[in-house]
Design a protein around this motif. Sequence first.
Motif, short mmCIF file in Angstrom:
data_model
loop_
_atom_site.label_atom_id
_atom_site.label_comp_id
_atom_site.label_asym_id
_atom_site.label_seq_id
_atom_site.Cartn_x
_atom_site.Cartn_y
_atom_site.Cartn_z
N LEU A 122 0.82 -1.32 0.17
CA LEU A 122 0.11 0.13 0.09
C LEU A 122 0.74 1.48 0.12
N ALA A 123 2.07 1.16 0.00
CA ALA A 123 3.09 2.23 0.05
C ALA A 123 3.46 2.31 -1.26
N SER A 124 3.38 1.63 -2.13
CA SER A 124 3.74 1.56 -3.76
C SER A 124 3.07 2.59 -4.40
N PRO A 125 3.55 2.94 -5.33
CA PRO A 125 2.79 3.90 -6.15
C PRO A 125 1.68 3.35 -6.77
N PRO A 126 0.50 3.83 -6.68
CA PRO A 126 -0.54 3.40 -7.30
C PRO A 126 -0.62 3.04 -8.67
N GLY A 127 -1.07 1.88 -9.23
CA GLY A 127 -1.03 1.66 -10.48
C GLY A 127 0.42 1.08 -10.82
N SER A 128 1.58 0.78 -10.10
CA SER A 128 2.57 0.48 -10.53
C SER A 128 2.45 -1.22 -10.46
N LYS A 129 3.76 -1.54 -11.36
CA LYS A 129 3.97 -2.95 -11.30
C LYS A 129 4.42 -3.29 -9.60
N ARG A 130 5.02 -2.67 -8.93
CA ARG A 130 5.60 -3.02 -7.55
C ARG A 130 4.45 -3.32 -6.86
N PHE A 131 3.27 -2.52 -6.80
CA PHE A 131 1.94 -2.63 -6.03
C PHE A 131 1.34 -4.02 -6.51
N HIS A 132 1.58 -4.40 -7.70
CA HIS A 132 0.76 -5.52 -7.83
C HIS A 132 1.50 -6.83 -7.60
N VAL A 133 2.78 -6.69 -7.81
CA VAL A 133 3.86 -7.77 -7.20
C VAL A 133 3.70 -8.16 -5.69
N LEU A 134 3.69 -6.84 -5.03
CA LEU A 134 3.79 -7.05 -3.67
C LEU A 134 2.26 -7.80 -3.35
N THR A 135 1.22 -7.05 -3.69
CA THR A 135 -0.07 -7.48 -3.32
C THR A 135 -0.31 -8.92 -3.48
N ALA A 136 0.13 -9.56 -4.68
CA ALA A 136 0.16 -10.78 -5.01
C ALA A 136 1.03 -11.72 -4.12
N SER A 137 2.18 -11.02 -3.53
CA SER A 137 2.96 -11.89 -2.67
C SER A 137 2.23 -11.68 -1.35
N VAL A 138 1.32 -10.85 -0.83
CA VAL A 138 0.62 -10.95 0.26
C VAL A 138 -0.26 -12.13 0.33
N ALA A 139 -0.94 -11.97 -0.80
CA ALA A 139 -1.90 -13.44 -0.87
C ALA A 139 -1.38 -14.86 -0.89
N ALA A 140 -0.15 -14.87 -1.73
CA ALA A 140 0.69 -15.73 -1.86
C ALA A 140 0.95 -16.36 -0.07
N THR A 141 1.39 -15.47 0.51
CA THR A 141 1.93 -15.68 1.86
C THR A 141 0.82 -16.12 2.85
N TRP A 142 -0.45 -15.50 2.81
CA TRP A 142 -1.53 -15.98 3.45
C TRP A 142 -2.03 -17.47 2.87
N PHE A 143 -2.07 -17.72 1.83
CA PHE A 143 -2.38 -19.09 1.21
C PHE A 143 -1.35 -20.07 1.76
N ALA A 144 -0.16 -19.79 1.44
CA ALA A 144 0.85 -20.61 1.88
C ALA A 144 0.87 -21.33 3.43
N GLY A 145 0.41 -19.97 4.35
CA GLY A 145 0.39 -20.53 5.76
C GLY A 145 -0.78 -21.04 6.22
N ALA A 146 -1.73 -21.16 5.49
CA ALA A 146 -3.17 -21.63 5.67
C ALA A 146 -3.26 -23.11 5.95
N GLY A 147 -2.50 -23.79 5.47
CA GLY A 147 -2.61 -25.31 5.54
C GLY A 147 -3.83 -25.86 5.39
#
Length: 197
Positions: free
Chosen positions: A21-46
């Motif tokens: 959310l600190a990334s520039p709106p519309g940037s590739k960084r924003f999408h990469v990081l939010t995808a990483s957030v989702a992947a982290t939650w899914f990976a930890g869910a079991g």
Amino acid sequence: MKKGFLAGVTAAGSGLLGASLASPPGSKRFHVLTASVAATWFAGAGRVPRGRRDVVQPVLAGAGAFGVFYGCALAARRIPPLRRAITGVLSHAHDGSTPSVAATALVTGAAEEVFFRGALYDVFGVRGSTALYVLSTTATRNPALVLASAVMGTLFTVQRARAGGVQAPLLTHVVWSALMLAFLPRLFPPDQAMTPS
């Protein structure tokens, strides 16, 4: 061991959430990081308990929660700190591709449910999982998101307890997020972040 692992996943996901959310709106960084957030939650869910297969009640709960938040948003437009906080979050919806922002929000919301109302709920219980959800959201440093996480986190946890699984809170979260993305940006145009009270 289980608690330590889940605490580590929570810390990692929270850090990525704050960075996204600190990334520039519309940037590739924003999408990469939010995808990483989702992947982290899914990976930890079991293993995720599905629970009761009711669809109507969770969908109605999501729509009802949106109605309450929409009313609060109308009031928040008159409170400069909250107006700036909400406008800041919605800048990603204003400046990014609508389909990609929507997909990001909905997938991340689903991932939050399988982790916080799945694995975390099973280990830390009702109060602990809700507290960790709110604590995780503080990484965004956005008071509007923290308030929303406290309210919705409580609702999601109640649904998890009653339904015996994550399907109900997941459906509610996705419906609520979709409606918020569809209707809130027009209430908070980008220039409102700088508009004086």
